[in-house]
Design a protein around this motif. Structure first.
Motif, mmCIF file in Angstrom:
data_model
loop_
_atom_site.group_PDB
_atom_site.id
_atom_site.type_symbol
_atom_site.label_atom_id
_atom_site.label_comp_id
_atom_site.label_asym_id
_atom_site.label_seq_id
_atom_site.Cartn_x
_atom_site.Cartn_y
_atom_site.Cartn_z
ATOM 1 N N CYS A 21 0.841 -1.206 0.000
ATOM 2 C CA CYS A 21 0.000 0.000 0.000
ATOM 3 C C CYS A 21 0.869 1.248 0.000
ATOM 4 N N GLN A 22 1.943 1.180 0.797
ATOM 5 C CA GLN A 22 2.838 2.345 0.877
ATOM 6 C C GLN A 22 3.442 2.629 -0.508
ATOM 7 N N VAL A 23 3.840 1.542 -1.200
ATOM 8 C CA VAL A 23 4.426 1.728 -2.538
ATOM 9 C C VAL A 23 3.372 2.285 -3.498
ATOM 10 N N CYS A 24 2.141 1.732 -3.417
ATOM 11 C CA CYS A 24 1.067 2.230 -4.288
ATOM 12 C C CYS A 24 0.889 3.734 -4.133
ATOM 13 N N SER A 25 0.766 4.150 -2.879
ATOM 14 C CA SER A 25 0.486 5.582 -2.690
ATOM 15 C C SER A 25 1.682 6.414 -3.155
ATOM 16 N N ALA A 26 2.906 5.899 -2.915
ATOM 17 C CA ALA A 26 4.079 6.657 -3.372
ATOM 18 C C ALA A 26 4.069 6.774 -4.892
ATOM 19 N N TRP A 27 3.667 5.678 -5.547
ATOM 20 C CA TRP A 27 3.656 5.664 -7.025
ATOM 21 C C TRP A 27 2.630 6.660 -7.562
ATOM 22 N N ILE A 28 1.427 6.622 -6.980
ATOM 23 C CA ILE A 28 0.378 7.535 -7.474
ATOM 24 C C ILE A 28 0.777 8.982 -7.159
ATOM 25 N N ALA A 29 1.341 9.169 -5.951
ATOM 26 C CA ALA A 29 1.672 10.531 -5.529
ATOM 27 C C ALA A 29 2.877 11.077 -6.278
ATOM 28 N N SER A 30 3.713 10.180 -6.804
ATOM 29 C CA SER A 30 4.944 10.679 -7.423
ATOM 30 C C SER A 30 4.643 11.459 -8.701
ATOM 31 N N GLY A 31 3.448 11.245 -9.268
ATOM 32 C CA GLY A 31 3.103 11.986 -10.470
ATOM 33 C C GLY A 31 3.805 11.489 -11.713
ATOM 34 N N VAL A 32 4.380 10.267 -11.633
ATOM 35 C CA VAL A 32 5.070 9.733 -12.813
ATOM 36 C C VAL A 32 4.073 9.512 -13.939
ATOM 37 N N VAL A 33 2.911 8.964 -13.579
ATOM 38 C CA VAL A 33 1.930 8.630 -14.615
ATOM 39 C C VAL A 33 0.891 9.732 -14.660
ATOM 40 N N SER A 34 0.731 10.350 -15.852
ATOM 41 C CA SER A 34 -0.237 11.436 -15.902
ATOM 42 C C SER A 34 -1.549 10.961 -16.505
ATOM 43 N N ASP A 35 -1.492 9.850 -17.238
ATOM 44 C CA ASP A 35 -2.711 9.394 -17.905
ATOM 45 C C ASP A 35 -3.566 8.599 -16.926
ATOM 46 N N LEU A 36 -4.821 9.012 -16.796
ATOM 47 C CA LEU A 36 -5.681 8.389 -15.781
ATOM 48 C C LEU A 36 -5.883 6.900 -16.011
ATOM 49 N N ASN A 37 -5.994 6.507 -17.271
ATOM 50 C CA ASN A 37 -6.263 5.086 -17.517
ATOM 51 C C ASN A 37 -5.098 4.234 -17.035
ATOM 52 N N ASP A 38 -3.884 4.771 -17.189
ATOM 53 C CA ASP A 38 -2.728 4.018 -16.702
ATOM 54 C C ASP A 38 -2.717 3.982 -15.183
ATOM 55 N N LEU A 39 -3.113 5.090 -14.584
ATOM 56 C CA LEU A 39 -3.097 5.145 -13.116
ATOM 57 C C LEU A 39 -4.085 4.152 -12.525
ATOM 58 N N ARG A 40 -5.149 3.907 -13.289
ATOM 59 C CA ARG A 40 -6.224 3.089 -12.711
ATOM 60 C C ARG A 40 -5.731 1.716 -12.285
#
Length: 2046
Positions: free
Chosen positions: A1345-1364
């Motif tokens: 979970c910690q990695v997930c939130s870091a990944w989403i928060a890092s802003g690496v992925v800008s496309d929503l479909n990829d973030l999903r």
């Protein structure tokens, strides 16, 4: 010594030396020569060869010592191999003659031995060149051997080994002779000769085929004989020989050409195993005589043979290797298990034999399966073992299913299988334990049925098997925590169902106990409710024990065992069952002595057996309680534990009479009862059973001197009572070795069994001392003695003196009254007890008592010092010193020393001399200061003499050991003895035969102690020091060459010491080579020494060590052991390989430390190398995960094919450094990756900047940067995160987290607007997905979970479909946890589900916080982001998108967040509120597990708080529409319903109340946390908490709450003040100041609101009657502690004074303004100061007029102070940010409404005038310093005053005059920037609407401005600055024209026009003019065009009166019109090049 360094021996120097020095000199020369010969050119060597040979041969006759002869021989060999060989035959003849010599005198012996060694060396070096002489030589040597003594035989064997090595196959003619000779030596009485013979035969078997074909049986028998009476070294050497020969016999199926010569007997694996089995079962008695022995029933095989054969098995399999073992595992396993089967009843006829046999079998299995197989093969092996268990079980089942009870118990089949089952089960347990969670697939595999087969054996009739099964399940549960609870449930259920089967009751209770013991190894624990079930079951068993006599004993034992095991769960669980435990404990003993009497008369032997079993169990349960639940042992509990104790002691005293009455069946139970009682008493504080001391002491004395004890088991009693350091001089078995597990049985002596689980079932739940192997309690008969000894020590120290005396005398008598072997046993026990007593007394700083006490104590110790048992002497020496310590009287100590001296002088026997010499050493160790120097000298003198007694190596060993203790304890006092001692050590090292390794070991310890004593002095350069240093190095060199491994270990630790004190003088390359060669030594202690030394070396010079190792590996290929593959993977790789194989904990720790040090200092420079190492280790887990990894990679990286193929091609070249590393090694590699990333962070910035890295790589291809390896980092993290091993998954996720955090922000240069991590999103998703499956343990999910939130928060992925993809994982977890604590898995403790829930909520919180932040930053105008198309396109869409993603779950989330915060608030309440907490716990924790849950809440509350605050802010605390409200929020959030559940019908709260509760919840948590910051509070938590407060105060409603509640505001301010004081971090201080600003705003709003409402209410009334609002009311007084303003002032002053100490009048020493040099603050400092100033300027608005008067002076003082202290001149006229802030603040203060309010107007005016005066004073202070102040800043401040205050402040003449003067003065300053700025300020003053203010300035300054402008006319401007001055001046004049009254305007225009026209150029000049002049021309023209039409009449008049001007103007206009046609005029753009900065500032303040 320098003289020794020449090619030829310097004979002059040599002849001048004394005897000892000569030997040293020769040795040093030979050492030097060895290096020199290799470095000298061949021709030089040949030139001097003859002389050299003569010199070397002449040395043979000077009786060289062992190390010298070895070196001499080596040099001769090297010399001939480099130079000519023609004289070699003479040399050989000479040596042979020396050997043939008939001189048998001892003085001639060294010469003979040297000749033997030389021959060996020559043949080894020259080999086949000498083939024609070798038969004579070998014949001669073998002949000499017949008459040689042991040293001769030893050297001859080694020499033959060298001859065979050199000649190889050419030596065949002599093979048989050598074989015959070696056979006789293999059973020699000297152990060293046996070792040498084994080495010789090992060399022989390489070529002598008969050894492993025709003579195989006799070789085996010979080895078995050699094991008899052997020591550890012999067993190592001979087992190596035997194992190798047998392996050879199997491998060499195809000898090729040899077949033609002789027909070779083929040997099958079965035959070889049969052969080894024979040795194991029948020993060396051979095949024929065995049957005879068996018929007679004589004793079984001697233990040393069995242990030797066991080691041979291991060598045999290791030689054949892991792959061979995999293929033949089934055969091997069935053979090994058959060794303890009933088909060989001899092997297991007594329990003792059976236990020892099982140990050996376990050792073989552990060493082969555990040591040689990779994880996959181990899983296969586990299946095979499981099959074996099934087969054995079927046999048992067949019998057990037979209904007839008699048949059932009498069957031999059942007992037949028991030992095999025990071994199989223990190995299965160990195997799964070592596999850890990697074994999960094995247990899930239903075809293998591991668990079923193990559980089915629990009902086996043999108790040993049941215990082994329980232990095996314990191991499974520790390895796979997810199985712990299901196993526990299954066993508890069976136990309840099968209550009526005795096997089931014991079997399942053992298992439950073992599983409970596993809980402390599993951090995730078991559900709390299990404790209750177990306790109930145990009570049930105890109560039902009486109902059925067949089951009484079993049920009683089971009941108490369960309770005792339950205690290991610790206070949290036990506290709930304490009352029941105490009740049971009370009931198990009779209440009074009378009841005990009646008990004795009742009952029979069986009832007594059950009673004793029950009471022993109860004692054990209480002992377990006391040792595991120390926190619960309050006074009250101890009082309740005590009542049964007297009765228990009474029973102890009655036991003997009970035994007499009921017969010997009670013997064992009574011994067990005694032992349990003693163990409990040792743990309890002695005061608790004081009244029973006498009774217990009597019993102890009886136990220690009982008449029926036959066994003298000193080996288990004494080691704990000796000093650890002294054990090294005893048997090597006491030292740690790799074979400790089996060697232990030899230590205990033949009649005694080693420890085994069935001796004490209660030990099954205890944590084993030696790591992870099965507990090995000794038999009760032995352990009762060791408990008695310990308890005696405790009680004896607490009884009165008279009693102490009598008991000691009684014990002394009991020794005198016994004879023979029994006397030894009694003496052993008594001395142990005395030692234990003295040790306890010394430890508790007690005193022995009066003089009489000394006599018996002394008599006991002296008797023991002369005992033949060396261990007893050792313990006695320790006791001797302890005695002196507790008597603590100098005279007594001196007397003791004197006794030792006298004994040593008179005694001649070895025993006395060894005992008393050690006693002297111990005395010094404990009383270092006893020694007057004369005393020390006599000690040293005696020990010198003893250590030279060459007739007895033992005396030498002990004396030298004692000397090392004295050197250690004497410290600096020893300096005078250093030289003689050192020369003595060197002399002995050079002369003691190598066969006496123990003497050499003691010498090594002395040398080590000497080096320590000399310490840093060794760096010195004086002659004496350098001589000492050379001697030390020489000593080390001698020891390094010693054949004994422990001596080599000593050498290494001496060199380590030397390297620490004098690093320059230790030759690093030779030291490193020595370390590398021994890296894989078979001796544990040598490996430990190697690593301890390496660990020290790499701390200083890691790179050098690494280079030396690789160079060495390339140079000499043959020397390095094959195990350490340094050549390919470097030292680092070799260490990783070693880490993978090593089992010793200490060693593994050292390896990791060494690697960490190497990584820290080298990883950045050797980046690719380290990453490849880690990658190889992680990738070598040839597992299916790597394959899936390849696929995902290839899909995404079609274009980067080369990248993706790294993994796929890896499979071809599997000749790979790391074969199947274990999971622990892989975890370490993953941790290394994280460390490497951290190291790179502190290195070059290019590591995290791909563009820079690529550029630098192009420039120099050797450059290497981390960012270029990103694909590898991701791949490694992925491999680790998707492994089977949970630990590795955690490390992999941690690595992934580190990678995301470090690399998220790095842009991708090829695709602007993207980042480099973006291409790896599929890998990240794939790595995370497995962590969210249902069977994943909560700790892994939490990490993911910690990695997930870091990944989403890092802003690496800008496309929503990829973030999903990743977002979906979090959504799934959210759904899972919504059900709260009830719904989560019941496999683990409730706190584990708390951890998971909170991890999910924390992850969501982090995502939400980031989403809100991004949303905010995008709502602001986009000027902050560089507008590439990319960001515009994706910008708004993606950021709002993230918020939208979260939005869907926000209602659920907010509810859960509030619930979590509620829980946290409850858990942080102080303990006194415990009674008010909800009974069943909170939303996410249960009441019982609250302690464990607290930790998880601490980890996650801060982000949840921040997120909740943001959410409340976004709703504006406004409750949305009522339906939604009801659906989502109203129920769960109100604290009442949260605790009581909605059914309680609590009154529904109004929205206002709900909001208030939430507000107070957040505020309360924040204040509670911030006001008592723990030192471990993370920055993250503090920042999150402050941000939460900021968010809270962003909305009106909470601000109104704070504004209206002044106390609340003050409290918050005080808390923030503390935070600022205790935390240095600028970011935290800034965040705190932001909150302060918001609090002040809230207060302002509140005051405004009250004023407004008052005005509305009293609209009709007169204004005068309005009450005053704001602080200070009518009086203006501010009360500290009650005043918001005062609190804020304190806080701001704190910040300002910290940054600018000069502001504090106390510091500057004067209240006035003291002039100092202004300074520029750091960026952080400036930000803090600016923030504080903003707050200060807001303060007056919070006060009433009177209040504002009280604070104004302070505020002005601080604001002006900041201005004064930081007004530094900056280039370009910029103002420092602090100055800008203070001017802004000044403006805010001056324009405050209070300045105009009638009540405060006059006071303000006075104060503001003073402030202005202060500023003016800064300018020209009295003492004329302070010139560096920036004029612009001060002028601006004055201008702010003039423009912002009411006119009466600045218009009083004196001030006005000074201000005007300042402006005048500044206009005169030559600096153009100052002038420009002054003009701008004047412009703003001139334009001020109130003429009273502006006119005086206009009158005073205009004339000088005009003059200045006219000057410019004459002096043309040369640069843009001057141009700008002119432009600004014109602007001022133009403004004046506009302001002026009509009548004066014409005059002004008349001034202005000529100036402007004078700047116009005519056509001719215009072409050639500079750009500046052109600009000026354009500017003037433009202005004229404007002025002309505006004031046309004046304009015309002037033009008319001055034709010259007119002409110039017309020409210019005409020229201008022409140029317009050509180009568009540029004047607009170039209007103000350098002026923007100053203009901005102007707009800021004015």
């Amino acid at each position: 010594m320098e003289l020794a360094h020449s090619l030829l021996l310097n004979e002059e120097a040599y002849n001048q030396l004394g005897e000892v020095q000569k030997a040293e000199f020769i040795f040093d020369w030979l050492r030097y020569l060895e290096k020199l010969l290799l470095a000298t050119s061949k021709s030089d060597v040949k030139e001097k060869q003859k002389a050299l040979v003569e010199q070397l041969l002449s040395l043979l006759n000077s009786s060289p010592g062992p190390p010298t002869r070895k070196l001499l021989a080596k040099n001769l060999g090297v010399l001939y191999s480099i130079g000519d060989t023609f004289s070699v035959y003479e040399t050989i003849d000479k040596c042979n003659d020396l050997i043939r010599s008939k001189d048998d005198s001892p003085s001639y012996l060294p010469t003979k031995l040297a000749a033997v060694v030389c021959l060996g060396s020559l043949y080894k070096k020259l080999g086949r060149i000498l083939v024609n002489t070798f038969t004579d030589t070998v014949g001669n040597i073998l002949k000499a051997m017949k008459s040689a003594e042991s040293q001769g035989r030893y050297e001859i064997m080694l020499s033959l080994q060298n001859i065979l090595n050199g000649l190889g196959a050419a030596a065949t003619p002599c093979h048989r002779d050598v074989y015959k000779a070696a056979k006789s030596c293999l059973t020699d009485r000297s152990m060293a000769v046996r070792c040498a013979a084994a080495k010789c035969l090992l060399e022989l078997q390489k070529e002598a085929i008969f050894m492993w074909s025709t003579d195989l049986d006799s070789v085996a028998t010979l080895c078995f004989k050699s094991f008899e009476g052997s020591n550890y070294d012999v067993r190592i050497s001979v087992s190596k020989l035997l194992g190798t020969v047998l392996a050879r016999a199997i491998i060499s199926k195809h000898p090729g050409a040899a077949v033609s010569r002789q027909s070779i007997r083929r040997v099958s694996l079965e035959e070889v195993l049969e052969l080894l089995g024979t040795g194991f079962l029948r020993g060396s008695s051979g095949f024929l005589r065995a049957s005879g022995d068996m018929l007679k029933g004589t004793s079984s095989v001697s233990r040393d043979v069995r242990v030797g054969v066991t080691q041979a098995y291991v060598v045999f399999v290791s030689t054949l290797g892991g792959t061979w073992l995999e293929k033949n595992f089934a055969t091997f396993l069935s053979h090994i298990l058959s060794l303890v089967s009933q088909s060989h009843p001899k092997a297991t006829q007594t329990q003792t034999d059976a236990v020892c046999g099982r140990r050996c079998v376990s050792f073989i299995l552990r060493a082969t399966i555990g040591g040689l197989l990779g994880e996959k093969a181990q899983i296969a092996a586990a299946k095979d073992i499981c099959q074996a268990i099934w087969k054995l079980k079927k046999v048992v089942d067949a019998v057990m299913n037979d209904g007839n009870m008699e048949i059932r118990l009498g069957s031999t089949d059942v007992t037949a299988s028991q030992h095999m089952l025990v071994c199989a089960l223990q190995e299965l347990g160990n195997l799964i334990y070592s596999l850890g969670t990697t074994a999960a697939p094995l247990l899930q595999d239903s075809s293998a049925g591991i668990l079923d087969s193990v559980i089915s054996v629990i009902l086996h009739p043999s108790i040993s098997v049941r215990l082994a099964t329980a232990w095996c399940l314990h191991c499974i549960a520790v390895a796979l925590p997810s199985y712990l609870t299901p196993l526990l449930d299954r066993c508890l259920e069976r136990l309840t169902v099968l209550k009526s089967s005795p096997e089931a009751v014991t079997g399942f209770s053992f298992t439950v106990a073992a599983l409970l013991g596993a809980v402390k190894h599993c951090p995730l624990g078991i559900p709390h409710g299990k404790g209750k079930i177990i306790m109930t079951l145990a009570e049930d068993l105890l109560c039902s024990a009486v109902q059925n006599s067949r089951l009484s004993a079993q049920r009683t034992q089971a009941g108490w065992l369960l309770i005792a095991a339950l205690m290991t769960l610790g206070p949290a669980v036990v506290s709930h069952h304490l009352a029941r435990l105490l009740l049971l404990w009370k009931c198990v003993f009779p209440v009074s002595p009378k009841d005990l009497e009646t008990e004795k008369s009742r009952g029979d032997s069986f009832t007594w057996q059950v009673t004793l079993e029950g009471r022993a169990g109860a004692l054990c349960a209480v002992k377990s309680f006391v040792s595991h639940c120390g926190d619960l042992l309050t006074e009250e509990v101890i009082q309740r534990l005590l009542p049964p104790l007297p009765c228990a002691v009474d029973l102890l005293t009655q036991l003997s009479s009970v035994l007499k009455t009921y017969g010997s069946t009670l013997k064992m139970p009574s011994v067990v009862y005694r032992q349990r009682l003693y163990e409990l008493l040792i743990l309890l504080p002695p005061e608790t059973y004081e009244e029973n001391f006498c009774a217990i002491l009597k019993e102890l004395a009886a136990d220690l001197t009982a008449s029926d004890i036959q066994l003298a088991a000193s080996a288990f009693l004494l080691p704990p009572l000796c000093h650890q350091d002294d054990l090294v001089i005893l048997s090597p078995l006491l030292q740690e070795t790799d074979h400790r597990f089996i060697e232990e049985q030899l230590l205990l002596g033949n009649g005694i069994a080693c420890g085994s689980l069935e001796y004490d079932p209660y030990s099954i739940y205890e944590k084993d001392v030696e790591g992870n192997s099965v507990p090995k309690p000794l038999s009760p008969v032995l352990s009762v003695i060791s408990s008695a000894v310990k308890l005696f020590g405790v009680i004896c120290a607490h009884v009165g003196e008279a009693q102490r005396l009598s008991i000691l005398e009684q014990l002394l008598d009991s020794i005198k009254h016994t004879k023979g072997a029994r006397q030894q046993v009694v003496q052993l026990h008594v001395v142990s007890s005395l030692s234990s007593f003295l040790k306890y007394l010394a430890g508790s700083k007690g005193n022995l008592g009066s003089e009489e006490m000394r006599k018996p104590a002394l008599a006991l110790v002296m008797g023991a010092l002369e005992s033949p048992n060396p261990l007893l002497r050792c313990a006695a020496a320790e006791a001797w010193a302890r005695l002196a310590q507790v008597v603590n009287d100098g005279a007594f100590t001196a007397a003791l020393a004197q006794v030792s001296f006298d004994k040593l002088k008179s005694a001649r026997d070895v025993v006395t001399r060894t005992g008393y010499s050690l006693a002297l050493g111990s005395l010094h160790r404990y009383l270092g200061g006893i020694s007057s120097s004369q005393h020390l000298s006599s000690c040293v003198g005696i020990l010198y003499t003893l250590s030279q007694d060459s007739t007895s190596p033992d005396v030498q060993t002990w004396a030298l050991h004692s000397l090392s203790l004295i050197i250690d304890s004497a410290g600096p006092l020893y300096h005078m003895h250093v030289e003689p001692t050192l020369s003595l050590i060197i002399m002995l090292l050079l002369n003691v035969p190598p066969t006496h390794a123990e003497v050499h070991q003691s010498l090594g310890r002395c040398l080590n102690a000497l080096i320590t004593t000399l310490g840093p002095e060794l760096q010195g350069n004086s002659t004496s020091i350098s001589t000492l240093r050379t001697s030390c190095l020489l000593g080390c060199a001698v020891m390094q060459d010693n054949p004994d491994c422990l001596v080599q270990a000593q050498a290494i630790s001496c060199l380590q010491q030397l390297h620490m004190f004098a690093p320059r003088h230790v030759n690093l390359s030779s030291l490193v080579s020595c370390l590398c060669v021994n890296l894989c030594s078979p001796y544990l202690l040598l490996r430990r020494a190697v690593l301890a030394c390496l660990r020290q070396l790499v701390q200083r010079e890691a790179a050098e060590v690494s280079e030396h190792a690789v160079l060495l590996a390339k140079d000499n290929r043959e020397e390095l052991t094959s195990d350490a593959n340094i050549r390919e993977v470097g030292l680092e790789g070799a260490l990783l390989t070693l880490l993978d194989k090593e089992t010793d904990q200490k060693l593994c720790h050292d390896i990791k430390e060494t690697l960490n040090h190497m990584l820290t200092s080298m990883a950045v420079d050797k980046l690719s190398f380290w990453l490849k190492l880690c990658k190889d280790v992680l990738a070598a887990s040839a597992d299916f995960t790597t394959v899936t990894c390849v696929d995902t990679m290839q899909e995404e990286e079609g274009d980067k094919g080369d990248d993706a193929s790294v993994l796929t091609t890896g499979n071809d070249d599997r000749s790979f450094p790391f074969t199947n590393p274990r999971w622990a090694t892989r975890v370490f590699a993953a941790e290394c990756v994280c460390r490497i990333i951290n190291q790179c962070e502190n290195a070059h910035s290019a590591h995290f900047d791909i563009a820079l890295a690529q550029e630098m790589k192009k420039r120099d291809s050797r450059n290497d940067f981390l960012v270029l390896h990103l694909a590898d980092l991701i791949r490694m993290a992925f491999m680790a995160a998707t492994d089977h091993s949970d630990q590795l998954r955690l490390s992999g996720l941690e690595t992934l987290l580190v990678v995301i955090r470090r690399f998220a922000a790095i842009p991708e240069p090829e695709f602007p607007g993207h980042v480099i991590l973006e291409q790896y999103q599929a890998n990240v998703g794939a790595a995370l997905r497995p962590a969210f499956t249902s069977e994943t343990p909560p700790d892994v999910t939490a990490k993911a979970c910690q990695v997930c939130s870091a990944w989403i928060a890092s802003g690496v992925v800008s496309d929503l479909n990829d973030l999903r993809r990743v977002h979906q994982l979090l959504v799934s977890s959210l759904t899972k946890i919504q059900a709260g604590k009830e719904a989560l898995s019941h496999l683990y403790n409730e706190s584990a589900s708390t951890m998971e829930i909170l991890a999910v909520l924390k992850a969501w919180a982090e995502v939400y916080i980031i989403a809100v932040e991004r949303h905010k930053s995008h709502r602001q105008p986009l000027k902050t982001i560089p507008c590439s198309e990319e960001s515009v396109r994706n910008g708004p869409h993606s950021t709002d998108g993230l918020l939208d993603l979260v939005h869907t779950d926000l209602s659920t989330l907010s509810r859960l967040w509030l619930a979590a915060l509620q829980d946290f608030a409850l858990l942080t309440l102080p303990s006194e509120f415990a009674s008010q907490l909800p009974v069943e716990g909170g939303a996410f924790y249960t009441a019982e597990t609250s302690e464990n849950a607290k930790l998880h809440y601490y980890n996650s509350w801060a982000l949840i708080l921040h997120a909740t605050a943001l959410w409340l802010t976004s709703t504006g605390f406004v409750v949305a529409d009522p339906d939604e409200e009801a659906a989502h929020l109203s129920r769960p959030v109100t604290p009442t319903s949260m605790c009581q559940g909605s059914s309680s019908g609590a009154t529904v709260k109004s929205p206002e109340d709900v909001c208030t509760d939430r507000f107070h919840l957040i505020l309360g948590i924040s204040v509670e946390f911030l006001c008592s910051l723990r030192s471990d509070a993370t920055m993250e938590s503090i920042t999150a908490c402050l941000h939460a407060l900021q968010a809270l105060l962003d909305v009106p409603w909470p601000r109104s709450k704070i504004g209206s509640d002044q106390d609340l505001g003050i409290e918050l301010l005080n808390v923030l003040h503390r935070v600022i004081l205790t935390r240095e971090s600028p970011s935290i201080q800034l965040a705190s100041l932001e909150v302060v600003r918001q609090i002040i705003c809230a207060a302002q709003e509140h005051v405004k609101e009250k004023r407004r409402s008052a005005e509305v209410d009293d609209g009709a009334a007169e204004k005068e009657t309005l009450p005053e609002f704001g602080e200070g009311k009518d009086t203006g007084g501010l009360v500290p502690g009650k005043s918001l303003v005062f609190a804020t002032l304190e806080l701001c002053v704190c910040i300002l004074v910290r940054q600018l100490p000069e502001l504090n009048p106390k510091l500057t020493g004067s209240p006035g303004v003291k002039a100092t040099k202004p300074q520029v603050l750091s960026e952080d400092g400036s930000r803090l100061v600016s923030a504080a100033l903003v707050i200060l300027s807001e303060l007056p608005a919070v006060c009433s007029p009177e209040g504002s008067i009280s604070i104004l002076p302070t505020i002005l003082y601080l604001t002006i102070g900041v201005l004064r202290e930081t007004a530094v001149k900056l280039p370009g006229g910029q103002l420092p940010s602090t100055v800008a802030a203070s001017l802004q603040a000044l403006k805010g203060i001056l324009s405050s409404p209070m300045a105009r309010a009638e009540k405060s107007h006059s006071a303000w005016t006075d104060l503001l005038r003073s402030a202005l005066t202060t500023i003016l004073d800064c300018w020209d202070p009295v003492d004329g310093t302070h010139q560096e102040l920036d004029e612009i800043s001060l002028l601006t401040a004055i201008t702010v005053f003039i423009l912002s205050t009411s006119p009466e402040v600045t218009t009083i003449p004196c001030l006005q005059k000074r201000c005007i003067e300042k402006f005048k003065a500044t206009l005169e300053i030559k600096d153009p920037v100052v002038q420009i700025k002054t003009y701008q300020l004047l412009l703003s003053i001139f334009q001020y609407p109130n003429p009273a203010v502006s006119y005086p300035y206009i009158y005073s300054l205009v004339s000088s401005i005009v003059e200045k402008l006219q000057e410019i006319d004459k002096r043309k401007p040369e640069d843009t600055a001057e141009l700008q001055i002119f432009q600004e001046g014109i602007k001022v004049l133009q403004a004046l024209v506009a302001i002026a009254e009509e009548q004066h305007r014409s005059q002004l225009v008349a001034c202005l026009l000529p100036i402007l026209i004078s700047f116009l150029l005519d056509d001719n000049d215009l072409g050639s003019a500079t750009s500046i002049m052109k600009n000026l021309h354009d500017f003037a023209l433009q202005n004229l065009m404007q002025i002309g039409p505006q004031y046309s009449s004046v304009f015309k008049n002037i033009m008319a009166s001055s034709p010259a001007l007119k002409a110039r103007l017309e020409a210019a206009i005409k020229g201008n019109q022409e140029s317009v046609k050509i180009k568009i005029p540029t004047s607009k753009h170039t209007k103000n090049p350098g002026k923007n900065t100053s203009i901005q500032l102007k707009t800021n303040f004015l």
